[in-house]
Write a protein that holds these residues in place. Structure first.
Motif, short mmCIF file in Angstrom:
data_model
loop_
_atom_site.label_atom_id
_atom_site.label_comp_id
_atom_site.label_asym_id
_atom_site.label_seq_id
_atom_site.Cartn_x
_atom_site.Cartn_y
_atom_site.Cartn_z
N ILE A 91 6.53 -11.37 2.85
CA ILE A 91 6.24 -11.98 1.56
C ILE A 91 6.18 -13.49 1.77
O ILE A 91 7.07 -14.07 2.39
N SER A 92 5.16 -14.11 1.25
CA SER A 92 4.98 -15.55 1.40
C SER A 92 6.10 -16.31 0.70
O SER A 92 6.63 -15.86 -0.32
N GLU A 93 6.43 -17.47 1.23
CA GLU A 93 7.46 -18.33 0.64
C GLU A 93 7.09 -18.74 -0.78
O GLU A 93 7.95 -19.01 -1.59
N LYS A 94 5.81 -18.83 -1.06
CA LYS A 94 5.35 -19.31 -2.36
C LYS A 94 5.01 -18.20 -3.34
O LYS A 94 4.55 -18.48 -4.45
N ARG A 95 5.22 -16.96 -2.96
CA ARG A 95 4.85 -15.82 -3.80
C ARG A 95 5.71 -15.75 -5.05
O ARG A 95 6.91 -15.96 -5.01
N ARG A 96 5.08 -15.46 -6.15
CA ARG A 96 5.80 -15.27 -7.41
C ARG A 96 5.94 -13.77 -7.67
O ARG A 96 5.21 -12.96 -7.10
N ILE A 97 6.86 -13.41 -8.53
CA ILE A 97 7.11 -11.99 -8.84
C ILE A 97 5.83 -11.31 -9.31
O ILE A 97 5.53 -10.20 -8.91
N GLN A 98 5.07 -11.98 -10.18
CA GLN A 98 3.85 -11.36 -10.70
C GLN A 98 2.80 -11.14 -9.63
O GLN A 98 1.90 -10.33 -9.80
N GLY A 99 2.91 -11.83 -8.49
CA GLY A 99 1.94 -11.70 -7.43
C GLY A 99 2.31 -10.71 -6.34
O GLY A 99 1.57 -10.55 -5.38
N LEU A 100 3.44 -10.04 -6.50
CA LEU A 100 3.85 -9.05 -5.51
C LEU A 100 2.94 -7.83 -5.57
O LEU A 100 2.61 -7.34 -6.65
N GLY A 101 2.57 -7.34 -4.41
CA GLY A 101 1.79 -6.12 -4.36
C GLY A 101 2.71 -4.91 -4.53
O GLY A 101 3.94 -5.02 -4.49
N ALA A 102 2.12 -3.77 -4.72
CA ALA A 102 2.89 -2.54 -4.94
C ALA A 102 3.79 -2.22 -3.75
O ALA A 102 4.96 -1.84 -3.92
N LYS A 103 3.28 -2.40 -2.54
CA LYS A 103 4.07 -2.09 -1.33
C LYS A 103 5.20 -3.11 -1.16
O LYS A 103 6.32 -2.74 -0.79
#
Length: 104
Positions: free
Chosen positions: A79-91
């Motif tokens: 998971i990217s350091e800048k990823r937000r919860i809404q941008g998480l993929g299903a996996k």
């Protein structure tokens, strides 16, 4: 792109809204830190308050996880350091939930 011109009352209303959102996020992070809210419960919420939180900040708010461990978890979960919860993929979301599954 130019910002729209706002009246003083519109600016005040926007500021109040921003303060309320920040306060709700801070309360949510405090509840997560204290254990009153679990990660699965947090991820089940699909509102803007939760969706705009960075995954790293959520991990750091979990009991027993600091900045170093949060970074290791993000790397392990890809998971990217800048990823937000809404941008998480299903996996990514499934792996995160599997890792922090609580046994009740």
């Amino acid at each position: 792109m130019a910002l729209p011109a706002l009246t003083l009352s519109q600016r005040a209303a926007a500021l109040e809204k921003a303060v309320a959102v920040r306060r709700e996020r801070a309360d949510l992070m405090a509840a997560l830190k204290s254990g009153a809210v679990t990660l699965p419960v947090l991820l089940a919420r699909e509102d803007d308050i939760v969706g705009r939180l960075r995954v790293r900040r959520v991990l750091e708010s979990l009991p027993g996880i600091g900045t170093i461990r949060a970074g290791q978890l993000l790397t392990d979960l890809e998971i990217s350091e800048k990823r937000r919860i809404q941008g998480l993929g299903a996996k990514q979301r499934a792996r995160l939930l599997t890792l922090f599954r609580t046994t009740d």
